[in-house]
Design a protein around this motif. Sequence first.
Motif, PDB file in Angstrom:
ATOM      1  N   ARG A   8       0.820  -1.201   0.000  1.00  0.00           N
ATOM      2  CA  ARG A   8       0.000   0.000   0.000  1.00  0.00           C
ATOM      3  C   ARG A   8       0.862   1.263   0.000  1.00  0.00           C
ATOM      4  O   ARG A   8       0.515   2.232  -0.620  1.00  0.00           O
ATOM      5  N   ASP A  13      -1.294   6.171  -4.964  1.00  0.00           N
ATOM      6  CA  ASP A  13      -2.554   6.332  -4.226  1.00  0.00           C
ATOM      7  C   ASP A  13      -3.779   6.234  -5.125  1.00  0.00           C
ATOM      8  O   ASP A  13      -4.792   5.650  -4.743  1.00  0.00           O
ATOM      9  N   LYS A  14      -3.700   6.786  -6.328  1.00  0.00           N
ATOM     10  CA  LYS A  14      -4.833   6.717  -7.255  1.00  0.00           C
ATOM     11  C   LYS A  14      -5.128   5.273  -7.643  1.00  0.00           C
ATOM     12  O   LYS A  14      -6.285   4.865  -7.704  1.00  0.00           O
ATOM     13  N   GLN A  15      -4.078   4.521  -7.926  1.00  0.00           N
ATOM     14  CA  GLN A  15      -4.251   3.125  -8.318  1.00  0.00           C
ATOM     15  C   GLN A  15      -4.835   2.316  -7.168  1.00  0.00           C
ATOM     16  O   GLN A  15      -5.742   1.517  -7.360  1.00  0.00           O
ATOM     17  N   LEU A  16      -4.318   2.529  -5.969  1.00  0.00           N
ATOM     18  CA  LEU A  16      -4.834   1.818  -4.802  1.00  0.00           C
ATOM     19  C   LEU A  16      -6.306   2.164  -4.573  1.00  0.00           C
ATOM     20  O   LEU A  16      -7.131   1.278  -4.343  1.00  0.00           O
ATOM     21  N   LYS A  17      -6.655   3.415  -4.673  1.00  0.00           N
ATOM     22  CA  LYS A  17      -8.043   3.853  -4.493  1.00  0.00           C
ATOM     23  C   LYS A  17      -8.942   3.200  -5.554  1.00  0.00           C
ATOM     24  O   LYS A  17     -10.052   2.749  -5.251  1.00  0.00           O
ATOM     25  N   PHE A  18      -8.467   3.160  -6.788  1.00  0.00           N
ATOM     26  CA  PHE A  18      -9.215   2.525  -7.876  1.00  0.00           C
ATOM     27  C   PHE A  18      -9.486   1.058  -7.554  1.00  0.00           C
ATOM     28  O   PHE A  18     -10.619   0.587  -7.664  1.00  0.00           O
ATOM     29  N   GLU A  20      -9.438  -0.488  -4.651  1.00  0.00           N
ATOM     30  CA  GLU A  20     -10.338  -0.602  -3.508  1.00  0.00           C
ATOM     31  C   GLU A  20     -11.775  -0.276  -3.909  1.00  0.00           C
ATOM     32  O   GLU A  20     -12.713  -0.933  -3.463  1.00  0.00           O
ATOM     33  N   THR A  21     -11.953   0.726  -4.741  1.00  0.00           N
ATOM     34  CA  THR A  21     -13.293   1.142  -5.170  1.00  0.00           C
ATOM     35  C   THR A  21     -14.006   0.042  -5.941  1.00  0.00           C
ATOM     36  O   THR A  21     -15.197  -0.184  -5.744  1.00  0.00           O
ATOM     37  N   GLU A  26      -8.421  -8.326  -1.771  1.00  0.00           N
ATOM     38  CA  GLU A  26      -7.243  -7.650  -1.201  1.00  0.00           C
ATOM     39  C   GLU A  26      -5.981  -8.490  -1.275  1.00  0.00           C
ATOM     40  O   GLU A  26      -4.873  -7.952  -1.254  1.00  0.00           O
TER      41      GLU A  26
END
Length: 159
Positions: A8, A13-18, A20-21, A26
């Motif tokens: 993480r 951060d954008k890729q991780l948020k994508f 997760e969304t 996981e």
Amino acid sequence: MYKEDVVRCSMDDKQLKFLETIGINEDYVKYFEESTVEQVKVDKNSSRFHFIMKIKNILDIEVYEDLLDCLKEAFSYDIKLTLNYDGDDYSKVSGYINKIIEDYSKDSIRYGVFKDRKIETIKNKINFYVYNKVEELNIQSKEKDIIDKLKIYGFKNPI
């Protein structure tokens, strides 16, 4: 837990948020380290989304399928997913070919004989073993389609 925290922290951060969304498993997040969504093409007429993602390593077939399923569920549209991979790792190609063959065998029993058939790769050349002329003709009739699908999965110039 600690291992996931490392992934993480090193992932954009954008890729991780994508990820997760859309609800990706996981356990699969680690496969997307240094990956990016390069482009999303939207065809408003057919309600189709085409995601083009750059990946660092070829995904396991299960990870690809989970990503595709998550995209379909998250967007409730017809989804196409293309992976771009610059390397030449063909070690996972047999899993993808077996998936393709499995899909063919749902439509025609003549492709069922190819399930779990020995597949050998040397660099980006794929050797698929057949036992007779009929099998050779059957698999040759699908060769272009198999190559096109492998390119979508990220395998460049499979032969």
